[in-house]
Design a protein around this motif. Structure first.
Motif, PDB file in Angstrom:
ATOM      1  N   ASP A  24       0.855  -1.182   0.000  1.00 36.57           N
ATOM      2  CA  ASP A  24       0.000   0.000   0.000  1.00 36.57           C
ATOM      3  C   ASP A  24       0.892   1.233   0.000  1.00 36.57           C
ATOM      4  OD1 ASP A  24      -2.820  -0.987   0.290  1.00 36.57           O
ATOM      5  OD2 ASP A  24      -1.927  -1.987   2.016  1.00 36.57           O
ATOM      6  N   TYR A  26       0.973   5.507  -0.137  1.00 35.18           N
ATOM      7  CA  TYR A  26       0.107   6.613   0.283  1.00 35.18           C
ATOM      8  C   TYR A  26       0.596   7.936  -0.305  1.00 35.18           C
ATOM      9  CZ  TYR A  26      -1.535   3.102   3.531  1.00 35.18           C
ATOM     10  OH  TYR A  26      -2.052   1.944   4.072  1.00 35.18           O
ATOM     11  N   SER A  40       1.451   5.258   6.090  1.00 34.95           N
ATOM     12  CA  SER A  40       0.405   6.264   5.912  1.00 34.95           C
ATOM     13  C   SER A  40       0.739   7.583   6.605  1.00 34.95           C
ATOM     14  CB  SER A  40      -0.923   5.732   6.433  1.00 34.95           C
ATOM     15  OG  SER A  40      -0.832   5.420   7.811  1.00 34.95           O
ATOM     16  N   THR A  59      -1.415  -1.001  -4.312  1.00 34.69           N
ATOM     17  CA  THR A  59      -2.527  -0.060  -4.272  1.00 34.69           C
ATOM     18  C   THR A  59      -1.994   1.305  -3.863  1.00 34.69           C
ATOM     19  OG1 THR A  59      -4.116  -1.791  -3.679  1.00 34.69           O
ATOM     20  CG2 THR A  59      -4.751   0.497  -3.236  1.00 34.69           C
ATOM     21  N   HIS A  61      -2.992   4.864  -2.577  1.00 32.60           N
ATOM     22  CA  HIS A  61      -4.079   5.567  -1.900  1.00 32.60           C
ATOM     23  C   HIS A  61      -3.836   7.069  -1.993  1.00 32.60           C
ATOM     24  CE1 HIS A  61      -5.442   1.816   0.149  1.00 32.60           C
ATOM     25  NE2 HIS A  61      -4.149   1.509   0.067  1.00 32.60           N
ATOM     26  N   VAL A  82      -6.706   4.433  -5.810  1.00 36.15           N
ATOM     27  CA  VAL A  82      -7.968   4.651  -5.114  1.00 36.15           C
ATOM     28  C   VAL A  82      -7.958   5.995  -4.413  1.00 36.15           C
ATOM     29  CG1 VAL A  82      -8.318   2.172  -4.828  1.00 36.15           C
ATOM     30  CG2 VAL A  82      -7.221   3.473  -3.010  1.00 36.15           C
ATOM     31  N   PRO A  84     -10.312   8.883  -1.832  1.00 37.74           N
ATOM     32  CA  PRO A  84     -11.025   8.809  -0.555  1.00 37.74           C
ATOM     33  C   PRO A  84     -12.466   8.332  -0.699  1.00 37.74           C
ATOM     34  CG  PRO A  84     -10.769  11.087  -1.252  1.00 37.74           C
ATOM     35  CD  PRO A  84      -9.931  10.261  -2.168  1.00 37.74           C
TER      36      PRO A  84
END
Length: 522
Positions: A24, A26, A40, A59, A61, A82, A84
């Protein structure tokens, strides 16, 4: 056994490692472009840096905020991007307002990988494409995004290996070209595309554009369903497209503007337009041909047509296999469409050189699933029938219903109810894998209870059954000469069982002397 156990253990470990490597990443407008951005609390600042740090399966974010980058931003791995509002229908967000990740990338995203997804973003004010999918790739998913003020929101390409899905997006205030357009469509066909449940509003001039070039259909297997298309000069354009369906959509335009809901230009083969609602503008559906390239197997059935400045359906050049192509529609009034051949019609007009068989029968109510003409209603589920019941040919869970009226042919001959029994395979509904339209099947055909004739039959679109003498099996019967081009009106039925009442034979006293001379005798 030990080696096998070690192999299985290694395989499981490898799969776990593979999942562990899916990271992930960010991105936040307040972040810093350093490190791997996998924490994050330590996000990247720019989308380009975050995507550059990603690998297959990752992914990315993107937090709420505004992002302005020059681009283009190349996506070379199979990743998910992706925002929010991932998973939240964009049509709902347009109405209520949500905290968005608003992205302005001058030259947009360029997808150079399979199975890339975009979910929950807002993409605005690009210079060309907000998202461009390069040719040769497949399986992109674009869902729950808001597109505003882009010349082309999406430039699509898909080689068909897996479906490209565009769903639950809002395309607003498009400018210059089209909200959705085939990228390099003149040279690279696109297939296996689903465009569903989207809102298109104020896109000039086109909302959805599937155009190509050439004498034959190249784009294929396009499904456009359950979209709302508002105030677009052209809602959908098809050119060189085949085996595609437009269903369940709503086309809404102010009555005073020059606009067409669906423009079928040319070289299209096998487009079904059904269960749609059209209102406003010049035409609901308009057909013509470009540079002499005709359309074929076009079916515009069970749609609702409202008020138009010109007509519900217009055609400068009729499609091939035309009989019944515009039948079973609701024209806004039980009297049917306004047209000289239907002098009592007060509904939406037809514009062009139509024949009565092109548009009759029509729906008498606004129920698009209602009875069309004199067809019988669906029977209860416990009804029974046999495969060669008079007036019906069925195969599996599909069937064809043959008109019980006297059937006019190109040679002006007329015949009574017919019975079809296949001799060499399945005669299925249009477009099914087992028996596509245009494939001949040998069959025994009985006309009005007379001696069966061995002939060839094939489907041409949904509403035409072509019957030819089968030369390889005996001589032609001089009493039934069809000039090799006999056509019967057919329709599909969607229920599994069907029973027809006994079919009456033509009453000679009710047939004109000319017709009586043309009836076959045995």
């Amino acid at each position: 056994m030990k080696l096998q156990a070690r192999y299985l253990a290694g395989l499981v470990l490898c799969l776990l490692c593979s999942e562990a490597f899916s990271a992930d990443i960010y991105v936040s407008a307040n972040g810093t472009d350093s490190g791997n951005c996998q924490n994050s609390s330590q996000p990247c600042q720019t989308i380009s840096y975050g995507i550059g740090a990603s690998s297959d399966g990752d992914t990315v974010h993107i937090a709420p905020g505004s992002y302005a980058e020059t681009g283009p931003i190349a996506i070379n791995n199979s990743i998910s991007i992706v925002g929010p509002q991932a998973g939240v229908d964009a049509r709902q967000r347009v109405i209520l307002g949500y905290s968005e990740a608003t992205i302005n990338i001058g030259h947009g995203f360029v997808v150079n990988a399979n199975r890339v997804s975009f979910d929950g973003l807002q993409l605005v004010d690009s210079n060309m494409y907000a998202i461009q999918i390069s040719t040769g790739f497949h399986g992109a998913t674009i869902q729950n995004n808001i597109f505003r003020n882009n010349p082309n929101s999406l430039g699509l390409a898909n080689n068909g290996a897996s479906p490209l899905v565009v769903s639950k997006n809002a395309f607003l205030n498009g400018k210059v070209s089209a909200a959705i357009i085939v990228y390099n469509g003149n040279n690279y066909p696109i297939s296996n595309v689903i465009v569903s449940d989207n809102l298109f509003r104020d896109n000039a001039p086109v909302a959805i554009d599937f155009e190509g070039w050439g004498p034959t259909a190249t784009h294929s297997n396009i499904t456009i369903e359950n979209n709302n298309i508002q105030n677009s000069k052209y809602g959908i354009i098809f050119q060189t497209t085949g085996s595609s369906i437009v269903t369940g959509n709503t086309f809404e335009n102010p009555p005073e503007i020059t606009a067409i809901g669906i423009w079928i230009i040319g070289s299209n083969d096998g487009i079904t337009v059904t269960q749609n609602s059209f209102s406003g503008g010049s035409y609901g559906v308009y057909l013509n041909q470009l540079s002499g390239y005709a359309n074929s197997n076009i079916d515009v059935n069970r749609n609702s047509f409202g008020n138009f400045s010109e007509g519900g359906v217009g055609a400068s050049v009729m499609p091939l296999q035309r009989e019944g192509f515009a039948s079973c529609n609701w024209w806004g009034d039980a009297s049917g469409p306004k047209y000289p051949l239907n002098p009592d019609g007060t509904g939406a007009a037809l514009v062009g050189e139509f024949e009565l068989t092109d548009f009759e029968p029509w729906l008498k109510t606004a129920n698009l699933n209602g009875i069309c003409g004199n067809e019988p209603p669906p029977p209860p589920d416990d009804s029974k029938t046999s495969p060669d019941f008079a007036g019906t040919w069925r195969a599996g869970d599909k069937c064809l219903v043959i008109s019980s009226d006297l059937i006019a042919t190109k040679s002006s001959k007329a015949f009574g109810p017919i019975r079809i029994k296949s001799q060499d395979g399945l005669l299925m509904s249009f477009g099914t894998p087992l028996e596509p339209a245009g494939v001949y099947t040998r069959a025994l055909i009985t006309y009005d209870g007379k001696k069966p004739k061995f002939q060839e039959v094939r489907l041409q679109g949904k509403n035409r059954l072509k019957v030819d003498e089968y030369y390889k099996f005996g001589n032609r019967n001089p009493l039934n000469h069809f000039d090799t081009e006999t056509y019967h009106r057919v329709r599909r039925c969607g229920w599994k069982k069907h029973v027809f009442p006994p079919q009456p034979k033509p009453n000679p006293s009710s047939v004109s002397s000319t017709q009586a001379q043309l009836l076959p005798s045995h």
